[in-house]
Design a protein around this motif. Structure first.
Motif, PDB file in Angstrom:
ATOM      1  N   GLU A 126     -45.462 -28.168 -31.346  1.00 32.21           N
ATOM      2  CA  GLU A 126     -44.711 -27.309 -32.270  1.00 32.21           C
ATOM      3  C   GLU A 126     -45.664 -26.596 -33.223  1.00 32.21           C
ATOM      4  O   GLU A 126     -45.529 -25.388 -33.473  1.00 32.21           O
ATOM      5  N   GLU A 127     -46.585 -27.359 -33.779  1.00 26.79           N
ATOM      6  CA  GLU A 127     -47.509 -26.809 -34.769  1.00 26.79           C
ATOM      7  C   GLU A 127     -48.504 -25.837 -34.163  1.00 26.79           C
ATOM      8  O   GLU A 127     -49.017 -24.953 -34.853  1.00 26.79           O
ATOM      9  N   ALA A 128     -48.771 -25.981 -32.870  1.00 30.61           N
ATOM     10  CA  ALA A 128     -49.727 -25.091 -32.209  1.00 30.61           C
ATOM     11  C   ALA A 128     -49.105 -23.742 -31.846  1.00 30.61           C
ATOM     12  O   ALA A 128     -49.823 -22.755 -31.661  1.00 30.61           O
ATOM     13  N   LEU A 129     -47.789 -23.701 -31.745  1.00 29.11           N
ATOM     14  CA  LEU A 129     -47.096 -22.466 -31.366  1.00 29.11           C
ATOM     15  C   LEU A 129     -46.883 -21.566 -32.577  1.00 29.11           C
ATOM     16  O   LEU A 129     -46.809 -22.047 -33.711  1.00 29.11           O
ATOM     17  N   PRO A 130     -46.755 -20.265 -32.361  1.00 25.04           N
ATOM     18  CA  PRO A 130     -46.483 -19.347 -33.477  1.00 25.04           C
ATOM     19  C   PRO A 130     -45.197 -19.748 -34.198  1.00 25.04           C
ATOM     20  O   PRO A 130     -44.189 -20.042 -33.549  1.00 25.04           O
ATOM     21  N   PRO A 131     -45.195 -19.784 -35.534  1.00 24.51           N
ATOM     22  CA  PRO A 131     -44.005 -20.199 -36.290  1.00 24.51           C
ATOM     23  C   PRO A 131     -42.789 -19.308 -36.040  1.00 24.51           C
ATOM     24  O   PRO A 131     -41.652 -19.739 -36.244  1.00 24.51           O
ATOM     25  N   SER A 132     -43.019 -18.087 -35.601  1.00 24.59           N
ATOM     26  CA  SER A 132     -41.894 -17.194 -35.314  1.00 24.59           C
ATOM     27  C   SER A 132     -41.234 -17.537 -33.977  1.00 24.59           C
ATOM     28  O   SER A 132     -40.096 -17.140 -33.718  1.00 24.59           O
ATOM     29  N   LEU A 133     -41.948 -18.294 -33.146  1.00 25.10           N
ATOM     30  CA  LEU A 133     -41.483 -18.602 -31.792  1.00 25.10           C
ATOM     31  C   LEU A 133     -41.012 -20.046 -31.645  1.00 25.10           C
ATOM     32  O   LEU A 133     -39.987 -20.323 -31.022  1.00 25.10           O
ATOM     33  N   SER A 134     -41.755 -20.975 -32.225  1.00 27.16           N
ATOM     34  CA  SER A 134     -41.519 -22.403 -32.041  1.00 27.16           C
ATOM     35  C   SER A 134     -40.070 -22.852 -32.257  1.00 27.16           C
ATOM     36  O   SER A 134     -39.548 -23.653 -31.478  1.00 27.16           O
ATOM     37  N   ARG A 164     -36.362 -14.416 -22.735  1.00 24.52           N
ATOM     38  CA  ARG A 164     -37.464 -14.726 -23.639  1.00 24.52           C
ATOM     39  C   ARG A 164     -38.605 -15.482 -22.951  1.00 24.52           C
ATOM     40  O   ARG A 164     -39.616 -15.783 -23.579  1.00 24.52           O
ATOM     41  N   LEU A 165     -38.462 -15.780 -21.669  1.00 28.17           N
ATOM     42  CA  LEU A 165     -39.462 -16.608 -20.990  1.00 28.17           C
ATOM     43  C   LEU A 165     -40.826 -15.934 -20.897  1.00 28.17           C
ATOM     44  O   LEU A 165     -41.861 -16.602 -21.024  1.00 28.17           O
ATOM     45  N   ARG A 166     -40.847 -14.646 -20.684  1.00 30.66           N
ATOM     46  CA  ARG A 166     -42.148 -13.964 -20.566  1.00 30.66           C
ATOM     47  C   ARG A 166     -42.914 -14.033 -21.881  1.00 30.66           C
ATOM     48  O   ARG A 166     -44.122 -14.322 -21.887  1.00 30.66           O
ATOM     49  N   ALA A 167     -42.233 -13.775 -22.993  1.00 29.08           N
ATOM     50  CA  ALA A 167     -42.884 -13.848 -24.298  1.00 29.08           C
ATOM     51  C   ALA A 167     -43.402 -15.261 -24.555  1.00 29.08           C
ATOM     52  O   ALA A 167     -44.504 -15.450 -25.090  1.00 29.08           O
ATOM     53  N   TRP A 168     -42.630 -16.245 -24.156  1.00 28.22           N
ATOM     54  CA  TRP A 168     -43.043 -17.633 -24.326  1.00 28.22           C
ATOM     55  C   TRP A 168     -44.250 -17.965 -23.452  1.00 28.22           C
ATOM     56  O   TRP A 168     -45.161 -18.673 -23.877  1.00 28.22           O
ATOM     57  N   SER A 169     -44.259 -17.473 -22.238  1.00 26.73           N
ATOM     58  CA  SER A 169     -45.383 -17.725 -21.332  1.00 26.73           C
ATOM     59  C   SER A 169     -46.686 -17.214 -21.935  1.00 26.73           C
ATOM     60  O   SER A 169     -47.711 -17.915 -21.932  1.00 26.73           O
ATOM     61  N   GLU A 170     -46.656 -16.023 -22.477  1.00 28.80           N
ATOM     62  CA  GLU A 170     -47.850 -15.432 -23.082  1.00 28.80           C
ATOM     63  C   GLU A 170     -48.282 -16.213 -24.320  1.00 28.80           C
ATOM     64  O   GLU A 170     -49.475 -16.474 -24.525  1.00 28.80           O
ATOM     65  N   ALA A 171     -47.314 -16.621 -25.148  1.00 38.75           N
ATOM     66  CA  ALA A 171     -47.636 -17.347 -26.374  1.00 38.75           C
ATOM     67  C   ALA A 171     -48.220 -18.725 -26.083  1.00 38.75           C
ATOM     68  O   ALA A 171     -49.173 -19.166 -26.738  1.00 38.75           O
ATOM     69  N   VAL A 172     -47.659 -19.417 -25.101  1.00 35.01           N
ATOM     70  CA  VAL A 172     -48.144 -20.759 -24.756  1.00 35.01           C
ATOM     71  C   VAL A 172     -49.557 -20.692 -24.187  1.00 35.01           C
ATOM     72  O   VAL A 172     -50.421 -21.506 -24.526  1.00 35.01           O
ATOM     73  N   THR A 173     -49.809 -19.711 -23.331  1.00 29.00           N
ATOM     74  CA  THR A 173     -51.153 -19.541 -22.754  1.00 29.00           C
ATOM     75  C   THR A 173     -52.179 -19.316 -23.851  1.00 29.00           C
ATOM     76  O   THR A 173     -53.285 -19.895 -23.829  1.00 29.00           O
ATOM     77  N   THR A 174     -51.835 -18.499 -24.843  1.00 30.45           N
ATOM     78  CA  THR A 174     -52.744 -18.223 -25.956  1.00 30.45           C
ATOM     79  C   THR A 174     -52.933 -19.456 -26.835  1.00 30.45           C
ATOM     80  O   THR A 174     -54.048 -19.783 -27.249  1.00 30.45           O
TER      81      THR A 174
END
Length: 207
Positions: free
Chosen positions: A98-106, A151-161
């Protein structure tokens, strides 16, 4: 206080059309262990849960939690990827992710408070609304997150980063989320979503 969590790819179209399958499993359970057996009671509750959601076209946080577990244990058991945690180490790993993900997304998958509603397209019966409203958020003792197909594509990119700078405890969970997102995208269809469903044992028993 006991804790259990499920992270799973859920196809709400398949799940909400599964009453015949649940009814069949219920009949077998009643023959095997009687109408009052724990398995029969759980399946009966699952059958009525599906009926309520189909009738109201709404799924509260608690109902969404129970739908995810019904899908995991009965409807699509073993057919789609999912992961269960029920220990302190799992809870700490989830928190690190949770803490590693962007706060706008998590909060979409790991909400901390409040709730919000999203609409998931579900074609079940002719003449009925083609969507179901799904609630995600926190309603003690339940915590539910839902990432819809859009929203899966946006999540895929965020998790990879996020994996590049995440601590070791978070990397493992982020990798699993990445794999589940890939599975959900391969499954395709607007009714597919990534669902996180967690709850506390003691609070549930005290209800």
């Amino acid at each position: 206080m006991g804790w259990q969590a499920l992270l799973r790819v859920v196809d709400f179209q398949s799940l909400l059309s599964s009453q015949p399958l649940v009814a069949s499993a219920l009949e077998k359970a009643q023959h095997a262990g009687g109408t009052k057996s724990p398995e029969a009671r759980a399946l009966r509750e699952g059958y009525y849960l599906l009926a309520k959601v189909l009738w109201t076209r709404r799924s509260s946080i608690r109902r969404t939690h129970d739908l995810a577990w019904l899908d995991h244990t009965v409807v699509s058991a073993g057919a789609r990827l999912g992961r269960v945690w029920d220990d302190a180490q799992g809870s700490r790993s989830i928190r690190a992710a949770e803490e590693a993900l962007p706060p706008s997304l998590s909060p979409e998958l790991f909400p901390q408070e409040g709730s919000s509603w999203i609409e998931v397209p579900v074609q079940t019966f002719a003449g009925i609304s083609p969507t179901v409203k799904i609630e995600r958020g926190v309603s003690q003792p339940f915590r539910v997150g839902v990432v819809p197909e859009s929203r899966l594509r946006a999540w895929s990119e965020a998790v990879t980063t996020a994996k590049f700078d995440a601590p070791p405890a978070a990397v493992s969970i982020l990798g699993e989320i990445e794999a589940l997102i890939a599975a959900a995208r391969r499954a395709g269809g607007p009714s597919v979503a990534l669902v996180f469903a967690a709850s506390s044992f003691e609070d549930r028993l005290a209800e």
